[in-house]
Design an enzyme around this catalytic site. Structure first.
Site, short mmCIF file in Angstrom:
data_model
loop_
_atom_site.label_atom_id
_atom_site.label_comp_id
_atom_site.label_asym_id
_atom_site.label_seq_id
_atom_site.Cartn_x
_atom_site.Cartn_y
_atom_site.Cartn_z
N LYS A 73 3.93 -1.13 4.93
CA LYS A 73 3.71 -0.60 6.28
C LYS A 73 3.21 -1.72 7.20
CE LYS A 73 4.38 3.89 5.50
NZ LYS A 73 5.00 3.71 4.17
N SER A 81 10.91 4.54 5.01
CA SER A 81 9.91 4.55 6.09
C SER A 81 9.89 3.27 6.91
CB SER A 81 8.51 4.79 5.50
OG SER A 81 8.06 3.67 4.77
#
Length: 213
Positions: free
Chosen positions: A162, A126
């Protein structure tokens, strides 16, 4: 490979340190001087002991070299955590190359407050937009995250790496890969998000990469 005595280990470490600076093993005279030995014969005896225990071997010419079982490059257990500075190089006009021993670069030079740095192994893709791939190791600092920082967080018993965006009372965890969706944490749950560390860089088989932020 057999274990070394404390004196043999000290002698062996001096060979590694010299090799990393000069890309060659020292002569018996140099090794004797480095270790405070009175004669080249004492150095020869240490070399023979290291050969018998599997740390050194001889090439076709009879010269000593490290065995293939020994990893002496920076980053390995034997090499320690520093990189030798072998001289200067101009970034302007050309100048004569001069080799010199200018000390070493340690991990603390690369990352201030290194005592607060830790690593986690990445699972997933990701964050591939930052060239962080599955299997890489991310380096994190135990500091609070500012809005837009990349970091590791703990939420609902799970961890993730993230970009962290604070939007009014809620938190948006944004991946660096368009194939993955944002994770939005609503105000009633935002307080449950725990910061683990701020992203400083990552390490993979190609080397060390520092954060551009």
């Amino acid at each position: 490979m057999d274990s070394l005595t404390p004196k043999q280990k000290q002698f062996y470490d001096s060979l590694i340190s010299f090799f990393r600076r000069h890309q060659r093993l020292p002569s018996h005279r140099e090794a004797a001087d480095i270790n405070g030995l009175q004669s080249k014969n004492s150095s020869l005896q240490y070399h023979q002991a290291l050969e018998e225990k599997g740390y050194l071997e001889r090439d076709e010419s009879g010269n000593y070299r490290f065995t293939s079982a020994v990893d002496i490059w920076p980053g390995s257990d034997e090499a320690g955590t520093s990189i030798p500075v072998l001289g200067e190089i101009t970034a302007g006009a050309m100048q004569e190359a001069v080799q010199a021993d200018l000390g070493e670069i340690t991990f603390s030079h690369l990352f201030p407050n290194v005592e607060n740095v830790f690593a986690l192994r990445v699972k997933g893709m990701s964050m591939s937009g930052l060239d962080i791939s599955d299997g890489d190791y991310v380096l994190l600092s135990k500091t609070e995250l500012r809005n837009g920082d990349v970091g590791a967080v703990l939420y609902n018993g799970e961890t993730t790496l993230k970009k962290v965006h604070k939007e009014k009372d809620r938190i948006r965890l944004k991946p660096a890969n368009p194939e993955f969706d944002d994770l939005v944490i609503e105000p009633d749950e935002a307080e449950e998000v725990q910061t683990l560390g701020k992203y400083l860089g990552h390490i993979n088989q190609h080397g060390l990469f520092k954060s551009p932020y």
